[in-house]
Every structure is written in C-alpha cells, then in structure tokens.
Motif scaffolding. Structure first.
Motif, PDB file in Angstrom:
ATOM      1  N   GLY A  10     -10.167 -18.671 -44.913  1.00 44.93           N
ATOM      2  CA  GLY A  10      -9.596 -17.944 -43.802  1.00 44.93           C
ATOM      3  C   GLY A  10      -9.750 -18.702 -42.604  1.00 44.93           C
ATOM      4  O   GLY A  10      -9.812 -20.166 -42.492  1.00 44.93           O
ATOM      5  N   LEU A  11      -9.905 -18.148 -41.367  1.00 41.57           N
ATOM      6  CA  LEU A  11      -9.642 -18.536 -40.061  1.00 41.57           C
ATOM      7  C   LEU A  11     -11.078 -18.397 -39.388  1.00 41.57           C
ATOM      8  O   LEU A  11     -11.407 -17.036 -39.427  1.00 41.57           O
ATOM      9  CB  LEU A  11      -8.513 -17.973 -39.030  1.00 41.57           C
ATOM     10  N   VAL A  12     -11.643 -19.282 -38.993  1.00 41.50           N
ATOM     11  CA  VAL A  12     -13.072 -19.408 -38.392  1.00 41.50           C
ATOM     12  C   VAL A  12     -13.164 -20.050 -37.066  1.00 41.50           C
ATOM     13  O   VAL A  12     -12.593 -21.214 -37.094  1.00 41.50           O
ATOM     14  CB  VAL A  12     -14.247 -19.555 -39.463  1.00 41.50           C
ATOM     15  N   GLN A  13     -13.951 -19.514 -36.119  1.00 38.35           N
ATOM     16  CA  GLN A  13     -14.121 -20.419 -34.809  1.00 38.35           C
ATOM     17  C   GLN A  13     -15.109 -21.720 -35.255  1.00 38.35           C
ATOM     18  O   GLN A  13     -16.037 -21.645 -36.297  1.00 38.35           O
ATOM     19  CB  GLN A  13     -14.668 -19.816 -33.811  1.00 38.35           C
ATOM     20  N   GLY A  16     -18.651 -21.913 -36.914  1.00 42.88           N
ATOM     21  CA  GLY A  16     -18.916 -20.855 -37.727  1.00 42.88           C
ATOM     22  C   GLY A  16     -19.252 -21.139 -39.324  1.00 42.88           C
ATOM     23  O   GLY A  16     -19.144 -22.361 -39.368  1.00 42.88           O
ATOM     24  N   SER A  17     -19.093 -20.283 -40.281  1.00 45.27           N
ATOM     25  CA  SER A  17     -19.575 -20.347 -41.685  1.00 45.27           C
ATOM     26  C   SER A  17     -18.476 -19.664 -42.521  1.00 45.27           C
ATOM     27  O   SER A  17     -17.802 -18.590 -42.083  1.00 45.27           O
ATOM     28  CB  SER A  17     -20.823 -20.012 -41.889  1.00 45.27           C
ATOM     29  N   LEU A  18     -18.283 -20.250 -43.636  1.00 40.15           N
ATOM     30  CA  LEU A  18     -17.311 -19.560 -44.796  1.00 40.15           C
ATOM     31  C   LEU A  18     -17.993 -19.827 -46.044  1.00 40.15           C
ATOM     32  O   LEU A  18     -18.769 -21.021 -46.055  1.00 40.15           O
ATOM     33  CB  LEU A  18     -16.013 -20.151 -44.770  1.00 40.15           C
ATOM     34  N   ASN A  83     -21.176 -24.138 -43.378  1.00 40.46           N
ATOM     35  CA  ASN A  83     -21.792 -24.151 -42.087  1.00 40.46           C
ATOM     36  C   ASN A  83     -21.438 -25.041 -41.127  1.00 40.46           C
ATOM     37  O   ASN A  83     -21.030 -26.087 -41.458  1.00 40.46           O
ATOM     38  CB  ASN A  83     -23.241 -23.902 -42.238  1.00 40.46           C
ATOM     39  N   THR A  90     -10.372 -28.397 -41.132  1.00 41.48           N
ATOM     40  CA  THR A  90      -9.422 -27.769 -41.452  1.00 41.48           C
ATOM     41  C   THR A  90      -8.647 -28.420 -42.726  1.00 41.48           C
ATOM     42  O   THR A  90      -8.100 -29.206 -42.531  1.00 41.48           O
ATOM     43  CB  THR A  90      -8.308 -27.677 -40.176  1.00 41.48           C
ATOM     44  N   VAL A 112      -8.253 -23.145 -45.386  1.00 41.59           N
ATOM     45  CA  VAL A 112      -9.710 -23.038 -44.211  1.00 41.59           C
ATOM     46  C   VAL A 112      -9.029 -23.592 -42.921  1.00 41.59           C
ATOM     47  O   VAL A 112      -8.559 -24.450 -42.949  1.00 41.59           O
ATOM     48  CB  VAL A 112     -10.784 -23.775 -44.997  1.00 41.59           C
ATOM     49  N   VAL A 114     -10.296 -23.887 -38.927  1.00 40.38           N
ATOM     50  CA  VAL A 114     -11.244 -24.031 -38.012  1.00 40.38           C
ATOM     51  C   VAL A 114     -10.528 -24.162 -36.465  1.00 40.38           C
ATOM     52  O   VAL A 114     -10.322 -25.257 -36.453  1.00 40.38           O
ATOM     53  CB  VAL A 114     -12.281 -24.758 -38.373  1.00 40.38           C
ATOM     54  N   SER A 115     -10.905 -23.107 -35.784  1.00 40.53           N
ATOM     55  CA  SER A 115     -10.231 -23.163 -34.207  1.00 40.53           C
ATOM     56  C   SER A 115     -11.238 -23.867 -33.467  1.00 40.53           C
ATOM     57  O   SER A 115     -12.417 -23.453 -33.649  1.00 40.53           O
ATOM     58  CB  SER A 115      -9.809 -21.911 -33.884  1.00 40.53           C
TER      59      SER A 115
END
Length: 116
Positions: A10-13, A16-18, A83, A90, A112, A114-115
């Motif tokens: 997904g999209l995360v700042q 962040g974590s996935l 993490n 990305t 994935v 990451v912004s």
C-alpha cells in the motif's frame, strides 16, 4: 506446483510501517528457503530478506534493523514486517519460495509506495 499470493502492500508515509504476507497453496513438505525480493522502476529485482527452514535469516544491508522476516513452517506462509520505511523502499515486492533442489516459485507481487 505452489501458487503464492502476496498481500499487505500500500501507500505509507516515510517513517511508517507495513506488514507483507505471502500465502502459498499446498503442503509445506520440502519447502526450504522463503524470501522477499523487490523491484523498483528501472532497476533489477533485488533480494530483501530470506529465511531458511531452520529460521536463519539474511537481509539486504539497506533494510537491516528496519525489516524483519518470519515464516510459519506449518504452512507455506512468510511475512515481512517493515518499519521506518523510506521513499527508496518504494517497489513491487515479490514473495519467493523454494522446494527441494529445483522448485522455485514466485508470487505476483504487491506494490509498496512510500511518500516523503
């Protein structure tokens, strides 16, 4: 044959974590190494992390201390806890499973992003 399905992308700042999951069909008998690879646009696919059936792990230098790979030996399941994500993480992340000497299977990939 082993069919693998990844999930959790997904999209995360940044920061962040996935948690990525990969579930495979069939019996876990004979499954040896399980791992995660990634491919960013314009780049070659690279190893992110791998875990043996005995639980030994190996990580790319770029993710050490931030990512954790784990597996469930009762099933064909492998996880990647990510993490402290950075924009350079990305990529499309692929699950890989090996069985015996010649079995080598790939999932379809999960994006994935990451912004910053």
């Amino acid at each position: 044959q082993v069919q693998l399905v990844e999930s959790g992308g997904g999209l995360v700042q940044a920061g962040g974590s996935l948690r990525l999951s990969c579930a495979g069909s069939g019996s876990p008998l004979g499954i040896t190494a399980m791992g995660w690879y990634r491919q960013a646009p314009g780049k070659q696919r690279e190893l992110v992390a791998v875990i043996t059936s005995g639980g030994r792990t190996n990580y790319a230098d770029s993710v050490k201390g931030r990512f954790t790979i784990s597996r469930d030996n009762a099933k064909i399941t492998v996880y990647l806890e990510m993490n402290g994500l950075k924009p350079e993480d990305t990529a499309v992340y692929y699950c890989n499973v090996q069985r015996g000497l010649t079995g080598n299977y790939w999932g379809q990939g999960t994006q994935v992003t990451v912004s910053s």
